[in-house]
Design a protein around this motif. Structure first.
Motif, short mmCIF file in Angstrom:
data_model
loop_
_atom_site.label_atom_id
_atom_site.label_comp_id
_atom_site.label_asym_id
_atom_site.label_seq_id
_atom_site.Cartn_x
_atom_site.Cartn_y
_atom_site.Cartn_z
N TYR A 84 30.35 -0.09 7.37
CA TYR A 84 29.10 -0.33 8.07
C TYR A 84 28.76 -1.82 8.05
O TYR A 84 29.36 -2.61 7.31
CB TYR A 84 27.95 0.47 7.45
CG TYR A 84 27.52 -0.03 6.08
CD1 TYR A 84 26.53 -1.00 5.95
CD2 TYR A 84 28.10 0.46 4.91
CE1 TYR A 84 26.13 -1.48 4.71
CE2 TYR A 84 27.71 -0.01 3.66
CZ TYR A 84 26.73 -0.97 3.57
OH TYR A 84 26.35 -1.44 2.35
N SER B 82 20.60 6.67 10.53
CA SER B 82 21.32 5.83 11.48
C SER B 82 21.60 6.62 12.75
O SER B 82 21.77 7.85 12.72
CB SER B 82 22.63 5.34 10.87
OG SER B 82 22.40 4.43 9.82
N TYR C 83 22.71 -0.12 8.08
CA TYR C 83 23.99 0.60 7.98
C TYR C 83 24.63 0.81 9.36
O TYR C 83 25.21 1.86 9.63
CB TYR C 83 23.78 1.95 7.29
CG TYR C 83 23.24 1.83 5.89
CD1 TYR C 83 24.01 1.29 4.87
CD2 TYR C 83 21.94 2.25 5.59
CE1 TYR C 83 23.51 1.17 3.58
CE2 TYR C 83 21.44 2.14 4.31
CZ TYR C 83 22.23 1.59 3.30
OH TYR C 83 21.74 1.48 2.04
N ASP D 47 26.88 1.31 12.34
CA ASP D 47 28.23 1.88 12.33
C ASP D 47 28.93 1.55 13.65
O ASP D 47 28.28 1.50 14.70
CB ASP D 47 28.11 3.40 12.14
CG ASP D 47 29.45 4.08 12.00
OD1 ASP D 47 30.17 4.18 13.00
OD2 ASP D 47 29.76 4.54 10.89
#
Length: 268
Positions: free
Chosen positions: A187, A233, A157, A159
């Motif tokens: 993402y 994350s 994920y 970002d």
């Protein structure tokens, strides 16, 4: 994690502050005045003394003082200060003076970083409390700032916030690999491709590797030869209780990460 990692980050930050004025003069396109060089030299010595005191604290680990490393750092700083005084009086063009200054800055920082890297950092498991996003991001940043050769981050994920949060101050000579999934507009590759392409123009090597979602689960961070496990994350760390711990850094552990990278496709 490690109090010494925090101390190292501060030592490096203040090293940048120490040489900031010299770097500005060395890279200036217009001609620095004689007065500006004199101000640089006058400011540097007291700032160097403050920084040496900070380094003196940093080089003491578990009651053991790494005197040789401190002496080398202090001697290097004093040589640079003597150079500033001599360069002020050195004959030659402004261009040659700036060239000498750039070379001296490079020599000074290279030697200091080499000595700093000799100070051992002992990593310990750490569970950060909820609602500590700033403190936790600083903790992760302390680990990342120690990268000298490579930084690999594995997060399905991934970002776009990872770039300004953790790569902004990373030395551009570090090879960076970001391993993620295709994702969507929020993402993964789809979200970070644009900013990754910009970052790749500055770093010596920066790649985004796309893997299948089925091949990724845990988030891992590899800083040179040390592997860390991260719960959420990196951009979400500290919102809830967050684990950030030293992980399996054995040859087998590295091979697993290398195999994951090899199974993916380089998209940036």
């Amino acid at each position: 994690m490690s109090r010494k990692a925090e101390d190292r980050s501060l030592v490096l930050l203040h090293l940048g502050t120490l040489i900031a004025h010299a770097c500005e003069l060395a890279e200036r396109s217009t001609t620095p005045s004689e007065q500006e060089y004199r101000v640089l030299t006058a400011r540097f010595e007291p700032d160097l003394c403050k920084w040496e005191n900070e380094v003196s604290t940093f080089v003491t680990v578990g009651g053991v003082r790494f005197a040789n490393e401190y002496d080398q750092i202090a001697a290097t700083g004093r040589r640079f200060y003597k150079f500033l005084r001599a360069n002020l009086l050195e004959a030659g063009t402004v261009e040659s003076r700036q060239f000498r200054l750039r070379e001296a800055i490079s020599t000074f920082t290279t030697e200091v970083l080499r000595c700093i890297d000799h100070i051992p950092i002992e990593w310990e498991p750490r569970l950060a409390a909820a609602k500590t996003p700033f403190t936790t991001s600083m903790m992760i940043g302390d680990a990342i700032s120690g990268a000298r050769e490579r930084l690999d981050y594995f997060d399905r994920y991934l970002d776009p916030d990872f770039f300004p949060l953790y790569l902004r101050r990373l030395d551009r000579s570090v090879a960076v690999r970001l391993v993620t999934t295709r994702g969507d507009t929020k993402y993964g590759v789809s979200a970070v491709r644009a900013i990754a392409q910009l970052a790749a123009q500055e770093f010596r090597s920066l790649q985004v590797v796309e893997c299948k979602p089925a091949d990724m689960h845990d988030r891992n961070l590899r800083v040179d030869h040390t592997v860390f496990h991260l719960g959420p994350s990196a951009n979400a760390a500290g919102r809830y209780p967050t684990n950030f711990n030293p992980a399996d850094s054995s040859a087998n552990g590295h091979q697993i990460l290398d195999d994951l990278i090899a199974s993916g496709t380089v998209v940036v």
